[in-house]
Scaffold this motif. Structure first.
Motif, PDB file in Angstrom:
ATOM      1  N   UNK A  49       0.829  -1.220   0.000  1.00 28.65           N
ATOM      2  CA  UNK A  49       0.000   0.000   0.000  1.00 28.65           C
ATOM      3  C   UNK A  49       0.857   1.262   0.000  1.00 28.65           C
ATOM      4  N   UNK A  50       0.319   2.321  -0.570  1.00 29.55           N
ATOM      5  CA  UNK A  50       1.023   3.604  -0.580  1.00 29.55           C
ATOM      6  C   UNK A  50       0.804   4.365   0.719  1.00 29.55           C
TER       7      UNK A  50
ATOM      8  N   UNK B  96       9.262  -1.739  11.192  1.00 29.39           N
ATOM      9  CA  UNK B  96       9.534  -2.860  10.291  1.00 29.39           C
ATOM     10  C   UNK B  96       9.178  -2.510   8.844  1.00 29.39           C
ATOM     11  N   UNK B  97       8.045  -1.866   8.649  1.00 27.17           N
ATOM     12  CA  UNK B  97       7.623  -1.491   7.295  1.00 27.17           C
ATOM     13  C   UNK B  97       8.566  -0.455   6.706  1.00 27.17           C
ATOM     14  N   UNK B  98       8.902   0.561   7.485  1.00 29.39           N
ATOM     15  CA  UNK B  98       9.768   1.623   6.973  1.00 29.39           C
ATOM     16  C   UNK B  98      11.179   1.112   6.673  1.00 29.39           C
ATOM     17  N   UNK B  99      11.601   0.057   7.360  1.00 34.83           N
ATOM     18  CA  UNK B  99      12.937  -0.493   7.090  1.00 34.83           C
ATOM     19  C   UNK B  99      12.980  -1.205   5.736  1.00 34.83           C
ATOM     20  N   UNK B 100      11.838  -1.675   5.250  1.00 37.78           N
ATOM     21  CA  UNK B 100      11.801  -2.347   3.951  1.00 37.78           C
ATOM     22  C   UNK B 100      11.285  -1.453   2.833  1.00 37.78           C
ATOM     23  N   UNK B 101      10.492  -0.444   3.179  1.00 44.13           N
ATOM     24  CA  UNK B 101       9.956   0.465   2.161  1.00 44.13           C
ATOM     25  C   UNK B 101       9.790   1.846   2.766  1.00 44.13           C
ATOM     26  N   UNK B 102      10.783   2.666   2.615  1.00 44.30           N
ATOM     27  CA  UNK B 102      10.756   3.995   3.229  1.00 44.30           C
ATOM     28  C   UNK B 102       9.778   4.952   2.554  1.00 44.30           C
ATOM     29  N   UNK B 103       9.282   4.606   1.370  1.00 46.61           N
ATOM     30  CA  UNK B 103       8.347   5.489   0.666  1.00 46.61           C
ATOM     31  C   UNK B 103       6.915   5.386   1.160  1.00 46.61           C
TER      32      UNK B 103
ATOM     33  N   UNK C  97       5.326  12.834  -1.919  1.00 51.14           N
ATOM     34  CA  UNK C  97       6.260  11.712  -1.887  1.00 51.14           C
ATOM     35  C   UNK C  97       6.981  11.557  -3.209  1.00 51.14           C
ATOM     36  N   UNK C  98       8.171  10.971  -3.142  1.00 51.13           N
ATOM     37  CA  UNK C  98       8.941  10.702  -4.351  1.00 51.13           C
ATOM     38  C   UNK C  98       8.405   9.495  -5.114  1.00 51.13           C
TER      39      UNK C  98
END
Length: 134
Positions: free
Chosen positions: A48-49, A68-75, A123-124
């Motif tokens: 999800x975005x 945990x989520x931010x460590x795999x997908x910082x966007x 967001x980028x």
């Protein structure tokens, strides 16, 4: 397609938030999780975005799941939800990677919509165009 994940153990609040989002953003695909482990599984499946994350969850708390989520997908944009607007919670939320912090009892539908539009636009990561319905 814009996938959004609501991670909230209270089914009444989860349904209310989902109704606000589907009414204002009909193009969103909204999934739900009632605990941290289910949230991680749905995150991996859907990517999800945007995630609305409660702090107090059964099992692992929302701050651990956010980290945990931010460590795999910082966007991924993560909006922390809590019933307690205390400085320690705010600091911990941002320290663990949250993009925003909302107090459940004080956030209006207009504030949530504005936060979503500004958060996704800033967001980028390539985001689908989701304009709120007035």
């Amino acid at each position: 397609m814009c996938h959004v994940l609501i991670v909230e153990d209270n089914p009444i609040f989860r349904d209310a938030l989902k109704n606000v989002l589907t009414t204002r953003f009909p193009a969103m695909v909204i999934e739900e999780a009632a605990d941290g482990e289910e949230a991680l599984a749905k995150f991996q499946e859907l990517e999800p975005v945007l995630i609305f994350m409660d702090i107090k969850l059964p099992g692992r708390n929302g701050l651990e799941i956010t980290r945990a989520i931010k460590s795999t997908n910082s966007d991924t944009e993560i909006i922390i939800l809590t019933s307690y607007d205390i400085p320690e919670y705010r600091e911990a939320a941002f320290r663990n990677g949250a993009s925003h912090f909302l107090t459940k009892g004080n956030a209006t539908g207009d504030e949530i919509a504005s936060l979503i539009v500004s958060g996704l636009a800033g967001s980028d990561r390539e985001r689908p165009n989701i304009e709120p319905v007035s």
